[in-house]
Design a protein around this motif. Structure first.
Motif, PDB file in Angstrom:
ATOM      1  N   LYS A  58       0.832  -1.199   0.000  1.00 20.12           N
ATOM      2  CA  LYS A  58       0.000   0.000   0.000  1.00 20.12           C
ATOM      3  C   LYS A  58       0.871   1.254   0.000  1.00 20.12           C
ATOM      4  O   LYS A  58       1.979   1.261   0.527  1.00 20.12           O
ATOM      5  CB  LYS A  58      -0.904   0.014   1.234  1.00 20.12           C
ATOM      6  CG  LYS A  58      -1.922  -1.100   1.233  1.00 20.12           C
ATOM      7  CD  LYS A  58      -2.755  -1.037   2.478  1.00 20.12           C
ATOM      8  CE  LYS A  58      -3.751  -2.201   2.485  1.00 20.12           C
ATOM      9  NZ  LYS A  58      -4.534  -2.231   3.714  1.00 20.12           N
ATOM     10  N   LYS A  59       0.325   2.313  -0.590  1.00 15.78           N
ATOM     11  CA  LYS A  59       1.063   3.568  -0.693  1.00 15.78           C
ATOM     12  C   LYS A  59       1.405   4.121   0.686  1.00 15.78           C
ATOM     13  O   LYS A  59       2.506   4.652   0.887  1.00 15.78           O
ATOM     14  CB  LYS A  59       0.254   4.588  -1.495  1.00 15.78           C
ATOM     15  CG  LYS A  59       1.010   5.855  -1.800  1.00 15.78           C
ATOM     16  CD  LYS A  59       0.249   6.744  -2.738  1.00 15.78           C
ATOM     17  CE  LYS A  59       1.057   7.970  -3.094  1.00 15.78           C
ATOM     18  NZ  LYS A  59       0.403   8.804  -4.093  1.00 15.78           N
ATOM     19  N   LYS A  60       0.497   3.989   1.644  1.00 15.79           N
ATOM     20  CA  LYS A  60       0.771   4.521   2.985  1.00 15.79           C
ATOM     21  C   LYS A  60       1.918   3.785   3.662  1.00 15.79           C
ATOM     22  O   LYS A  60       2.571   4.329   4.546  1.00 15.79           O
ATOM     23  CB  LYS A  60      -0.487   4.480   3.849  1.00 15.79           C
ATOM     24  CG  LYS A  60      -0.930   3.091   4.239  1.00 15.79           C
ATOM     25  CD  LYS A  60      -2.107   3.144   5.181  1.00 15.79           C
ATOM     26  CE  LYS A  60      -2.417   1.735   5.675  1.00 15.79           C
ATOM     27  NZ  LYS A  60      -3.355   1.743   6.755  1.00 15.79           N
ATOM     28  N   ASP A  61       2.183   2.543   3.230  1.00 16.72           N
ATOM     29  CA  ASP A  61       3.313   1.793   3.780  1.00 16.72           C
ATOM     30  C   ASP A  61       4.608   2.097   3.018  1.00 16.72           C
ATOM     31  O   ASP A  61       5.697   2.097   3.606  1.00 16.72           O
ATOM     32  CB  ASP A  61       3.030   0.286   3.722  1.00 16.72           C
ATOM     33  CG  ASP A  61       1.861  -0.115   4.618  1.00 16.72           C
ATOM     34  OD1 ASP A  61       1.630   0.570   5.639  1.00 16.72           O
ATOM     35  OD2 ASP A  61       1.177  -1.106   4.284  1.00 16.72           O
ATOM     36  N   LYS A  63       5.415   4.940   1.262  1.00 14.71           N
ATOM     37  CA  LYS A  63       5.888   6.330   1.317  1.00 14.71           C
ATOM     38  C   LYS A  63       6.938   6.569   2.408  1.00 14.71           C
ATOM     39  O   LYS A  63       8.005   7.121   2.122  1.00 14.71           O
ATOM     40  CB  LYS A  63       4.710   7.282   1.476  1.00 14.71           C
ATOM     41  CG  LYS A  63       5.111   8.737   1.379  1.00 14.71           C
ATOM     42  CD  LYS A  63       3.921   9.655   1.434  1.00 14.71           C
ATOM     43  CE  LYS A  63       4.383  11.102   1.361  1.00 14.71           C
ATOM     44  NZ  LYS A  63       3.282  12.032   1.428  1.00 14.71           N
TER      45      LYS A  63
END
Length: 128
Positions: A58-61, A63
């Motif tokens: 996931k992008k939140k992980d 970044k």
């Protein structure tokens, strides 16, 4: 008595004759070398998107990991450390110059050539 000219005409070594009058030289403007950019610039947002796409996380992980990685790489370059990071390549600081608003570094990046497909790398067709 006959006298000759007081100063002899200059003689060239190539043909033994006096050189012709030199043409008026015109100055040419030479521009400073420009950096070579072969493609579009990759920004941090695009880098994060590519990492998400390739890794499937996931992008939140992704970044914070990408930002931490860039921070570590920046600190290593600031310490004039050589980076050996396959498959990215080998990065070495060649020159640096302190400027009022930061530091300019000239780096050398060496990447290995991608392997060339050989006869054993071919995938056999299902029809064979």
């Amino acid at each position: 008595m006959a006298t000759k000219s007081s100063t002899p005409a200059p003689v060239t070594a190539i043909d033994g004759k006096a050189p012709a009058a030199a043409a008026a030289a015109t100055p040419t403007v030479v521009e400073a070398p420009q950096s070579v950019i072969l493609g579009p610039v990759m920004r941090k947002k695009e880098l994060i998107d590519q990492v998400v796409k390739r890794s499937g996380i996931k992008k939140k992980d992704a970044k914070p990991v990408v930002e931490s990685l860039l921070s570590v790489l920046g600190e290593a370059l600031a310490d004039n450390r050589e980076l050996v990071l396959p498959p990215f390549g080998k990065v070495k600081v060649r020159r640096e110059k302190q400027m009022p608003n930061g530091r300019v570094m000239v780096v050398k990046v060496r990447q290995s050539a991608p392997p060339q497909p050989g006869p054993s790398d071919k995938v056999p067709d299902a029809a064979e």
